[in-house]
Design a protein around this motif. Structure first.
Motif, short mmCIF file in Angstrom:
data_model
loop_
_atom_site.label_atom_id
_atom_site.label_comp_id
_atom_site.label_asym_id
_atom_site.label_seq_id
_atom_site.Cartn_x
_atom_site.Cartn_y
_atom_site.Cartn_z
N PRO A 170 0.84 -1.20 0.00
CA PRO A 170 0.00 0.00 0.00
C PRO A 170 0.88 1.25 0.00
O PRO A 170 2.06 1.17 0.35
CB PRO A 170 -0.77 -0.12 1.31
N ASP A 171 0.28 2.38 -0.36
CA ASP A 171 1.10 3.59 -0.33
C ASP A 171 0.90 4.36 0.97
O ASP A 171 0.99 5.58 1.02
CB ASP A 171 0.88 4.46 -1.58
N GLY B 201 5.93 3.23 -0.05
CA GLY B 201 7.15 3.42 -0.84
C GLY B 201 7.65 2.11 -1.42
O GLY B 201 6.93 1.12 -1.47
N ALA B 202 8.92 2.13 -1.85
CA ALA B 202 9.50 0.94 -2.46
C ALA B 202 9.71 -0.13 -1.40
O ALA B 202 10.24 0.15 -0.34
CB ALA B 202 10.84 1.31 -3.11
N LYS B 203 9.25 -1.33 -1.67
CA LYS B 203 9.34 -2.42 -0.69
C LYS B 203 9.54 -3.75 -1.43
O LYS B 203 9.03 -3.92 -2.53
CB LYS B 203 8.02 -2.52 0.12
N GLU C 221 -1.25 0.02 -7.40
CA GLU C 221 -1.87 0.35 -8.69
C GLU C 221 -1.74 -0.79 -9.71
O GLU C 221 -2.46 -0.83 -10.69
CB GLU C 221 -1.33 1.67 -9.24
N ARG C 222 -0.83 -1.74 -9.46
CA ARG C 222 -0.66 -2.86 -10.41
C ARG C 222 -1.46 -4.08 -10.01
O ARG C 222 -1.47 -5.09 -10.72
CB ARG C 222 0.82 -3.23 -10.53
N VAL D 285 -6.88 0.57 4.90
CA VAL D 285 -6.82 -0.76 4.28
C VAL D 285 -8.18 -1.10 3.65
O VAL D 285 -8.24 -1.58 2.51
CB VAL D 285 -6.41 -1.82 5.34
N LEU D 286 -9.25 -0.84 4.38
CA LEU D 286 -10.59 -1.15 3.84
C LEU D 286 -10.88 -0.31 2.59
O LEU D 286 -11.44 -0.81 1.61
CB LEU D 286 -11.66 -0.92 4.91
N LYS D 287 -10.46 0.95 2.64
CA LYS D 287 -10.70 1.84 1.50
C LYS D 287 -9.92 1.35 0.27
O LYS D 287 -10.46 1.27 -0.84
CB LYS D 287 -10.24 3.26 1.88
#
Ligand SMILES: *Cc1c(COP(=O)(O)O)cnc(C)c1O
Length: 408
Positions: A158-159, A172-174, A181-182, A221-223
């Motif tokens: 998640p962002d 971020g990058a993880k 988005e993918r 998270v739900l959103k």
């Protein structure tokens, strides 16, 4: 003098000693045959689960994250209490199977899954939480080769992250999960590829004590899950909302307010968007379920003074208690809750540092704590040892080997 962490509630005393399950620390050491040993309390595990169930909405399922403590009797005990298990390796899958746990209750997350691990998970019907497009495609290919329909979910990166968490695993990058988005495109690809689509896994962090931060993250998270499900165009079958509930390790830490989290979650569950209305919702917890129910007992083998500092040298150490020694993801070392177990009810009367038996200055169990006068033969208890103790410490360092473990 440095403060010690707070001793978790619920321990007993017997003849002046710390006691667990009606047995004193010295009786437990005798029962195990030698020290050091980990003692896990069934009563405390059960009390924790009962409190959590009472606080959370009925709809919420509770999973146990096996990496916190995979001791077989504990897994077997937890099997009767939790609704599912989360694993992160083929080795943990083998432990689950050895404990007689139904693999259909298991989901397998974690980066770097090998082909053999994926095949084993598909073979027993565990759900694979895919961490990348590459892993998802390998999963489809392996399932095709062995002629099975794989159960797959996607782990989302998640962002946003869990504010105040001890270990950040989102934002971020993880290396964990697929950038949000993918996710819809991969979900559609998996569904079109014939997989049994099991939904999403969104884990944002660990060891958070602030209920408000957890509440805010659960809302996010739900959103996010609703947004992804809408883009996929299907009702989401399952959502693992992550966990992150911490336990108090250090002076000044307070327990997570689970009542507040439960109340907020119940309110959200009342008006979920349509794509989440039928979704199986769960959280995954490790240390919150088992951490405070475990104690590490180690015996004092030497008492010495160096330049005015009293050292109590034990037969245990960082090879079983890496986190308590301050060497597992901490920046500034602080004392865990530690006590002289065999003089548990005695008043503190001296300052002492408790160290382990390893020949490294990193091996400290308590720095300049205030303790009753302890002698060779006395037992030391390190609390909050039920999670990431035995399983997350370098037991073979210096040829020491593992500690004993008992569930009582
Ligand atoms: C480590 C981990 C957990 C458990 O974390 P705790 O802090 O012990 O609750 C849960 N889920 C995932 C994905 C993890 O990596």
């Amino acid at each position: 003098m440095k403060p010690l962490g707070p001793i978790p509630a619920g321990f007993e005393t017997l003849d002046g000693e710390l006691a667990i399950g009606g047995k004193s620390a010295s009786a437990l050491a005798d029962k195990a045959g030698s020290t050091p040993l980990f003692v896990y309390s069934k009563a405390m595990l059960d009390r924790r689960m009962a409190d959590l169930r009472a606080a959370m909405p009925d709809r919420l399922r509770i999973h146990y994250a096996v990496k916190a403590n995979p001791f077989r009797p504990l897994l077997e005990h937890m099997a009767g209490k939790v609704d599912g298990f989360d694993i992160a390796s083929g080795g943990e899958l083998a432990m689950i199977l050895a404990a007689g746990i139904d693999p259909e209750k298991v989901s397998f997350a974690g980066p770097g899954k090998r082909d053999e691990e994926i095949e084993a998970a598909i073979g027993v019907g565990a759900t694979l939480n895919c961490e990348s497009e590459g892993e998802a495609r390998r999963t489809l290919a392996i399932a095709g080769r062995i002629g099975k329909v794989p159960r797959v979910a996607i782990r989302v990166n998640p962002d946003f992250e869990l504010r105040g968490s001890g270990m950040k695993m989102g934002g971020g990058a993880k290396p964990f999960g697929l950038d949000a988005e993918r996710v819809p495109a991969l979900a559609r690809e998996l569904i079109a590829g014939g997989a049994d689509w099991r939904g999403l896994h969104i884990f944002t962090g660990s060891q958070a004590l602030d209920a408000e931060a957890i509440i805010e993250t659960q809302a996010n998270v739900l959103k996010l899950a609703a947004k992804i499900a809408e883009e996929v165009g299907e009702v989401l079958p399952k959502l693992n909302m992550g966990g992150g509930f911490g336990i108090p390790y250090f002076n000044g830490d307070a327990s997570v307010d689970i009542a507040a989290i439960g109340t907020a979650l119940s309110a959200r569950f009342i008006d979920l968007p349509d794509v989440l209305s039928e979704t199986e919702l769960c959280i995954e917890l490790g240390r919150f379920l088992v951490g405070e129910a475990g104690v590490y007992l180690t015996r004092i083998v030497d008492r010495k003074i160096s330049h005015g500092t009293t050292y109590l040298v034990t037969d245990g150490g960082l090879h079983h208690q890496l986190a308590a020694s301050g060497n597992f993801g901490t920046v500034v070392r602080r004392n865990y809750p530690v006590a002289i177990a065999s003089k548990f009810t005695a008043e503190p009367e001296e300052e002492a540092s408790i160290v382990g038996c390893l020949c490294t200055p990193l091996d400290r169990l308590a720095d300049q704590g205030h303790f009753p006068q302890a002698e060779v033969g006395d037992l030391v208890a390190v609390f909050c040892a039920g999670a990431y103790g035995a399983s997350a410490s370098p037991a073979n360092f210096l040829g020491q080997g593992p500690a004993r473990e008992i569930l009582i």
